[in-house]
Design a protein around this motif. Sequence first.
Motif, PDB file in Angstrom:
ATOM      1  N   THR A  38       3.002  -6.587  13.126  1.00  0.00           N
ATOM      2  CA  THR A  38       3.997  -5.923  13.975  1.00  0.00           C
ATOM      3  C   THR A  38       4.588  -4.670  13.336  1.00  0.00           C
ATOM      4  O   THR A  38       5.473  -4.048  13.931  1.00  0.00           O
ATOM      5  CB  THR A  38       5.160  -6.883  14.291  1.00  0.00           C
ATOM      6  OG1 THR A  38       5.738  -7.340  13.059  1.00  0.00           O
ATOM      7  CG2 THR A  38       4.681  -8.083  15.099  1.00  0.00           C
ATOM      8  N   SER A  39       4.129  -4.306  12.154  1.00  0.00           N
ATOM      9  CA  SER A  39       4.731  -3.177  11.443  1.00  0.00           C
ATOM     10  C   SER A  39       3.751  -2.021  11.328  1.00  0.00           C
ATOM     11  O   SER A  39       2.792  -2.075  10.558  1.00  0.00           O
ATOM     12  CB  SER A  39       5.174  -3.612  10.041  1.00  0.00           C
ATOM     13  OG  SER A  39       6.118  -4.656  10.116  1.00  0.00           O
ATOM     14  N   MET A  40       3.989  -0.978  12.126  1.00  0.00           N
ATOM     15  CA  MET A  40       3.151   0.196  12.045  1.00  0.00           C
ATOM     16  C   MET A  40       3.280   0.802  10.656  1.00  0.00           C
ATOM     17  O   MET A  40       4.360   0.783  10.063  1.00  0.00           O
ATOM     18  CB  MET A  40       3.577   1.219  13.100  1.00  0.00           C
ATOM     19  CG  MET A  40       2.616   2.384  13.228  1.00  0.00           C
ATOM     20  SD  MET A  40       0.946   1.802  13.549  1.00  0.00           S
ATOM     21  CE  MET A  40      -0.001   3.253  13.146  1.00  0.00           C
ATOM     22  N   SER A  41       2.207   1.320  10.167  1.00  0.00           N
ATOM     23  CA  SER A  41       2.037   1.869   8.821  1.00  0.00           C
ATOM     24  C   SER A  41       1.638   0.800   7.814  1.00  0.00           C
ATOM     25  O   SER A  41       0.910   1.090   6.875  1.00  0.00           O
ATOM     26  CB  SER A  41       3.286   2.590   8.297  1.00  0.00           C
ATOM     27  OG  SER A  41       3.656   3.634   9.152  1.00  0.00           O
ATOM     28  N   TYR A  42       2.090  -0.434   8.005  1.00  0.00           N
ATOM     29  CA  TYR A  42       1.736  -1.500   7.066  1.00  0.00           C
ATOM     30  C   TYR A  42       0.655  -2.410   7.655  1.00  0.00           C
ATOM     31  O   TYR A  42      -0.433  -2.557   7.095  1.00  0.00           O
ATOM     32  CB  TYR A  42       2.965  -2.335   6.717  1.00  0.00           C
ATOM     33  CG  TYR A  42       4.104  -1.528   6.167  1.00  0.00           C
ATOM     34  CD1 TYR A  42       4.067  -1.038   4.867  1.00  0.00           C
ATOM     35  CD2 TYR A  42       5.224  -1.252   6.947  1.00  0.00           C
ATOM     36  CE1 TYR A  42       5.110  -0.301   4.358  1.00  0.00           C
ATOM     37  CE2 TYR A  42       6.280  -0.509   6.436  1.00  0.00           C
ATOM     38  CZ  TYR A  42       6.215  -0.025   5.157  1.00  0.00           C
ATOM     39  OH  TYR A  42       7.258   0.704   4.656  1.00  0.00           O
ATOM     40  N   ASP A  55      -2.532  -2.201   4.943  1.00  0.00           N
ATOM     41  CA  ASP A  55      -3.233  -3.454   4.655  1.00  0.00           C
ATOM     42  C   ASP A  55      -4.578  -3.504   5.367  1.00  0.00           C
ATOM     43  O   ASP A  55      -5.586  -3.953   4.799  1.00  0.00           O
ATOM     44  CB  ASP A  55      -2.376  -4.651   5.060  1.00  0.00           C
ATOM     45  CG  ASP A  55      -1.279  -4.950   4.050  1.00  0.00           C
ATOM     46  OD1 ASP A  55      -0.881  -4.015   3.328  1.00  0.00           O
ATOM     47  OD2 ASP A  55      -0.811  -6.090   3.976  1.00  0.00           O
ATOM     48  N   ALA A  56      -4.608  -3.065   6.614  1.00  0.00           N
ATOM     49  CA  ALA A  56      -5.853  -3.101   7.395  1.00  0.00           C
ATOM     50  C   ALA A  56      -6.936  -2.255   6.748  1.00  0.00           C
ATOM     51  O   ALA A  56      -8.092  -2.693   6.614  1.00  0.00           O
ATOM     52  CB  ALA A  56      -5.580  -2.622   8.822  1.00  0.00           C
ATOM     53  N   GLU A  57      -6.581  -1.038   6.350  1.00  0.00           N
ATOM     54  CA  GLU A  57      -7.597  -0.157   5.756  1.00  0.00           C
ATOM     55  C   GLU A  57      -8.037  -0.640   4.381  1.00  0.00           C
ATOM     56  O   GLU A  57      -9.205  -0.494   4.005  1.00  0.00           O
ATOM     57  CB  GLU A  57      -7.076   1.277   5.684  1.00  0.00           C
ATOM     58  CG  GLU A  57      -7.013   1.951   7.041  1.00  0.00           C
ATOM     59  CD  GLU A  57      -7.332   3.431   6.983  1.00  0.00           C
ATOM     60  OE1 GLU A  57      -7.865   3.923   5.953  1.00  0.00           O
ATOM     61  OE2 GLU A  57      -7.056   4.105   7.985  1.00  0.00           O
ATOM     62  N   LEU A  58      -7.103  -1.228   3.652  1.00  0.00           N
ATOM     63  CA  LEU A  58      -7.479  -1.770   2.342  1.00  0.00           C
ATOM     64  C   LEU A  58      -8.456  -2.923   2.510  1.00  0.00           C
ATOM     65  O   LEU A  58      -9.481  -2.993   1.815  1.00  0.00           O
ATOM     66  CB  LEU A  58      -6.233  -2.223   1.584  1.00  0.00           C
ATOM     67  CG  LEU A  58      -6.462  -2.977   0.266  1.00  0.00           C
ATOM     68  CD1 LEU A  58      -7.395  -2.210  -0.653  1.00  0.00           C
ATOM     69  CD2 LEU A  58      -5.124  -3.250  -0.423  1.00  0.00           C
ATOM     70  N   TRP A  59      -8.160  -3.828   3.459  1.00  0.00           N
ATOM     71  CA  TRP A  59      -9.071  -4.948   3.676  1.00  0.00           C
ATOM     72  C   TRP A  59     -10.421  -4.478   4.225  1.00  0.00           C
ATOM     73  O   TRP A  59     -11.467  -5.053   3.898  1.00  0.00           O
ATOM     74  CB  TRP A  59      -8.442  -5.989   4.595  1.00  0.00           C
ATOM     75  CG  TRP A  59      -7.578  -6.950   3.850  1.00  0.00           C
ATOM     76  CD1 TRP A  59      -6.220  -7.011   3.831  1.00  0.00           C
ATOM     77  CD2 TRP A  59      -8.025  -7.970   2.959  1.00  0.00           C
ATOM     78  NE1 TRP A  59      -5.789  -8.007   2.986  1.00  0.00           N
ATOM     79  CE2 TRP A  59      -6.878  -8.620   2.437  1.00  0.00           C
ATOM     80  CE3 TRP A  59      -9.284  -8.405   2.543  1.00  0.00           C
ATOM     81  CZ2 TRP A  59      -6.954  -9.674   1.541  1.00  0.00           C
ATOM     82  CZ3 TRP A  59      -9.368  -9.468   1.643  1.00  0.00           C
ATOM     83  CH2 TRP A  59      -8.208 -10.087   1.152  1.00  0.00           C
ATOM     84  N   ALA A  60     -10.426  -3.446   5.052  1.00  0.00           N
ATOM     85  CA  ALA A  60     -11.690  -2.901   5.554  1.00  0.00           C
ATOM     86  C   ALA A  60     -12.530  -2.371   4.404  1.00  0.00           C
ATOM     87  O   ALA A  60     -13.762  -2.560   4.369  1.00  0.00           O
ATOM     88  CB  ALA A  60     -11.415  -1.792   6.573  1.00  0.00           C
ATOM     89  N   TYR A 112      -1.042  -3.354  -5.139  1.00  0.00           N
ATOM     90  CA  TYR A 112      -1.871  -2.260  -4.634  1.00  0.00           C
ATOM     91  C   TYR A 112      -1.054  -1.014  -4.312  1.00  0.00           C
ATOM     92  O   TYR A 112      -1.607   0.056  -4.100  1.00  0.00           O
ATOM     93  CB  TYR A 112      -2.735  -2.695  -3.447  1.00  0.00           C
ATOM     94  CG  TYR A 112      -2.055  -3.358  -2.286  1.00  0.00           C
ATOM     95  CD1 TYR A 112      -1.672  -2.627  -1.171  1.00  0.00           C
ATOM     96  CD2 TYR A 112      -1.837  -4.735  -2.277  1.00  0.00           C
ATOM     97  CE1 TYR A 112      -1.085  -3.251  -0.079  1.00  0.00           C
ATOM     98  CE2 TYR A 112      -1.250  -5.364  -1.190  1.00  0.00           C
ATOM     99  CZ  TYR A 112      -0.868  -4.620  -0.096  1.00  0.00           C
ATOM    100  OH  TYR A 112      -0.290  -5.236   0.987  1.00  0.00           O
ATOM    101  N   TYR A 113       0.268  -1.129  -4.291  1.00  0.00           N
ATOM    102  CA  TYR A 113       1.152   0.029  -4.333  1.00  0.00           C
ATOM    103  C   TYR A 113       2.557  -0.441  -4.686  1.00  0.00           C
ATOM    104  O   TYR A 113       2.828  -1.649  -4.764  1.00  0.00           O
ATOM    105  CB  TYR A 113       1.115   0.849  -3.036  1.00  0.00           C
ATOM    106  CG  TYR A 113       1.832   0.278  -1.826  1.00  0.00           C
ATOM    107  CD1 TYR A 113       3.193   0.518  -1.607  1.00  0.00           C
ATOM    108  CD2 TYR A 113       1.138  -0.450  -0.852  1.00  0.00           C
ATOM    109  CE1 TYR A 113       3.833   0.031  -0.479  1.00  0.00           C
ATOM    110  CE2 TYR A 113       1.778  -0.936   0.270  1.00  0.00           C
ATOM    111  CZ  TYR A 113       3.125  -0.697   0.450  1.00  0.00           C
ATOM    112  OH  TYR A 113       3.757  -1.181   1.563  1.00  0.00           O
ATOM    113  N   GLY A 114       3.462   0.496  -4.907  1.00  0.00           N
ATOM    114  CA  GLY A 114       4.839   0.161  -5.244  1.00  0.00           C
ATOM    115  C   GLY A 114       5.795   0.776  -4.240  1.00  0.00           C
ATOM    116  O   GLY A 114       5.463   1.723  -3.531  1.00  0.00           O
ATOM    117  N   ASP A 115       6.988   0.217  -4.172  1.00  0.00           N
ATOM    118  CA  ASP A 115       8.000   0.707  -3.231  1.00  0.00           C
ATOM    119  C   ASP A 115       9.364   0.475  -3.860  1.00  0.00           C
ATOM    120  O   ASP A 115       9.467  -0.002  -4.994  1.00  0.00           O
ATOM    121  CB  ASP A 115       7.884  -0.035  -1.899  1.00  0.00           C
ATOM    122  CG  ASP A 115       8.336   0.805  -0.704  1.00  0.00           C
ATOM    123  OD1 ASP A 115       9.095   1.779  -0.919  1.00  0.00           O
ATOM    124  OD2 ASP A 115       7.935   0.491   0.423  1.00  0.00           O
TER     125      ASP A 115
END
Length: 262
Positions: A38-42, A55-60, A112-115
């Motif tokens: 439900t979170s665009m960008s994530y 997350d989607a692109e990383l898993w792809a 895989y990244y920091g925030d």
Amino acid sequence: MKKLNKILFTTAVLGSAIGLSNQVLAETRTVTIVTSGTSMSYSMLDADGNWTGVDAELWAAIAKRKDWKLNVKRTTFDAIFGELDAGRADVASNAFAVKPERVNKYYPSIPYYGDAQALIVKGDNQTITKLIDLKGKKIGVTNGQAAQTIINEMQPSYGFEQVISESSDNGLMEMVLGRIDAQACAVSTANQFAERTGNNIRILDEKLRANNVAFFFPKTEQGMALRDEINQEITALLQDGTLAKITEKYLGADMTKLIINE
């Protein structure tokens, strides 16, 4: 006899080919991923099953490298880890911050990244400029997110009222509408909200806490094995710059530079 031998040879070759084909099919692995979507960008999963976001692109990218098939399941944010507990998913993927209560119960991947977690106010809000200004104010936070742990720890000392929201976007909109005074969430979440909605917001300079972002796996032998495989892929994608490009695309900056060495 020659004809019979030829038939037998052909049959053997075909049998080997079929056996090899079956073996290849048997080795094609399906990994079940659970997310709120439900979170665009994530992590955004639409009605047609299209998955987009970091997350989607990383898993792809991982699936392409490993020749895996991905089965993406959607559930509510607070039910994600229940899917792991029940064995209905192999991994939880929802831009999860690494925090002790999660690490104690599940295996995290390498980040895989920091925030960073922060307090967000309306752009024209001049009454809250520092954390000490929170006394008597209404502070929004999303249930189960990293900021909630920090807000829970701060509340007794700072004397504010905590208001739970269903999502950071909802909380940020409540803040824009003046129903709460501030929203606690990730800096990247706030930036994306401002860009998407055009609302004027301000992120307090005094941050709450920096955090790493990771996937989470069940604390089982299978979970450990899958985590180790995924860690190898994340390492490779960090090293070749793929993850930097993914975070730049969705979050507006190379968020891999914010990974904390813990």
